[in-house]
Design an enzyme around this catalytic site. Sequence first.
Site, mmCIF file in Angstrom:
data_model
loop_
_atom_site.group_PDB
_atom_site.id
_atom_site.type_symbol
_atom_site.label_atom_id
_atom_site.label_comp_id
_atom_site.label_asym_id
_atom_site.label_seq_id
_atom_site.Cartn_x
_atom_site.Cartn_y
_atom_site.Cartn_z
ATOM 1 N N HIS A 35 4.194 10.990 -1.997
ATOM 2 C CA HIS A 35 3.910 9.997 -2.928
ATOM 3 C C HIS A 35 2.242 9.935 -3.015
ATOM 4 C CE1 HIS A 35 3.112 7.111 0.337
ATOM 5 N NE2 HIS A 35 3.911 7.776 0.982
ATOM 6 N N ASP A 41 1.014 7.087 -4.113
ATOM 7 C CA ASP A 41 0.633 5.525 -4.125
ATOM 8 C C ASP A 41 0.459 5.222 -2.644
ATOM 9 O OD1 ASP A 41 3.449 6.088 -3.549
ATOM 10 O OD2 ASP A 41 3.665 3.675 -3.631
ATOM 11 N N ASP A 73 -1.305 8.399 5.267
ATOM 12 C CA ASP A 73 -0.356 8.200 4.553
ATOM 13 C C ASP A 73 -0.077 8.192 2.859
ATOM 14 O OD1 ASP A 73 2.386 7.464 3.906
ATOM 15 O OD2 ASP A 73 2.409 5.092 4.336
ATOM 16 N N GLU A 127 6.523 5.026 -4.035
ATOM 17 C CA GLU A 127 7.325 4.911 -2.865
ATOM 18 C C GLU A 127 7.051 3.722 -1.918
ATOM 19 O OE1 GLU A 127 8.352 6.026 1.384
ATOM 20 O OE2 GLU A 127 6.513 5.165 0.726
ATOM 21 N N GLU A 128 6.009 3.235 -1.994
ATOM 22 C CA GLU A 128 5.485 2.046 -1.178
ATOM 23 C C GLU A 128 6.046 0.811 -1.783
ATOM 24 O OE1 GLU A 128 4.607 2.408 1.693
ATOM 25 O OE2 GLU A 128 3.131 4.240 1.989
ATOM 26 N N GLU A 188 5.552 12.822 5.000
ATOM 27 C CA GLU A 188 5.314 11.445 5.509
ATOM 28 C C GLU A 188 4.876 11.725 7.060
ATOM 29 O OE1 GLU A 188 5.471 8.689 4.547
ATOM 30 O OE2 GLU A 188 6.740 8.656 2.527
ATOM 31 N N HIS A 214 -0.867 2.204 6.907
ATOM 32 C CA HIS A 214 -0.830 0.702 6.534
ATOM 33 C C HIS A 214 -2.094 -0.066 7.040
ATOM 34 C CE1 HIS A 214 3.378 1.174 4.509
ATOM 35 N NE2 HIS A 214 2.498 2.193 4.376
#
Length: 377
Positions: free
Chosen positions: A68, A70, A101, A135-136, A164, A350
Amino acid sequence: MNHSDTLSLSLELLQQPSVTPIDHTCQTIMADRLAKVGFHIEPMRFGDVDNLWARRGTEGPVFCFAGHTDVVPTGRLDAWNSDPFAPEIRDGKLYGRGSADMKTALAAMVVASERFVAKHPNHKGSIAFLITSDEEGPAVNGTVKVIETLEKRNEKITWCLVGEPSSTHKLGDIVKNGRRGSLNAVLKVQGKQGHVAYPHLARNPIHEASPALAELCQTVWDNGNEYFPATSFQISNIHAGTGATNVIPGALEVTFNFRYSTEVTAEQLKQRVHEILDKHGLQYEIVWNLSGLPFLTPVGELVNAAQTAILNVTGTETELSTSGGTSDGRFIAPTGAQVLELGVLNATIHQINEHVDVHDLDPLTDIYEQILENLLA
């Protein structure tokens, strides 16, 4: 300072403020590189989500890189030591939102594919990329929609490597060969509002529900198995009351989640929850949301290819794991594909000042390239 191909592409991707569901040209950057080495590029936009399906070759087996573009929101900008979308290298670490990530993994996938194709222009089967910008977030118009499109035209993925961040202490020490299922619920327990001085004229839903909630918390749902830990039940939110100190609330709302193993099904969990709530005589309604089925890729071609590549590049004996949250692998595995997650360290994902070790980027690229060698050369 001379940057490697992977680091240079990582820096370019990290400069894009691609907060869910905005792709902000990341997929275009990747697609332009892939098109130059013979990939057929197929953008797929659903709603406000950009997706990319790129494929080189028309035959099977199909090896697919998935990921991903995003990223999650930055949080407080003044808490960062540098602009999260102006990537910086400090003390051997690359800082930026999405560095772990998972934009560095995306860069490694592209560079690995370029190198593999240069060495093997007539490789076996096909190489593909399945990339989404959601995805997030809700994950409604992302990978799942691309998979639905591929299924309709009977386009099958044989092996899928999701980039990931799987590693824990050093690159490649953990590979995720499955994920637990995720089942969410919103429980509303009905009472009767009243004055706290006259409890006999009211029904307190907090008092009535507490024994049932305690039992749910104490229940052993299963004991897991060799691949999965025991199923976990967690309450995430409780709300009741008007905010006043002298009013018995008329209703209670509880949000909870199961992360569950292959030892139970979502239907079995629902049934047991209803049995407990009914036993306590509650007046309730419950809304369920199954956000992911558990999946497992047993030891086989993909696992062997990854373990061999990691050992050759890093000298690390990798461990298979199913821990952690859900990923888009949950949408790909039900098609019958073997799915693995392999990427950089996940210690800062994150977080404020998210970062990755620069010296891990080229070895990750080498691992990805060697997996291609092991399966398609």
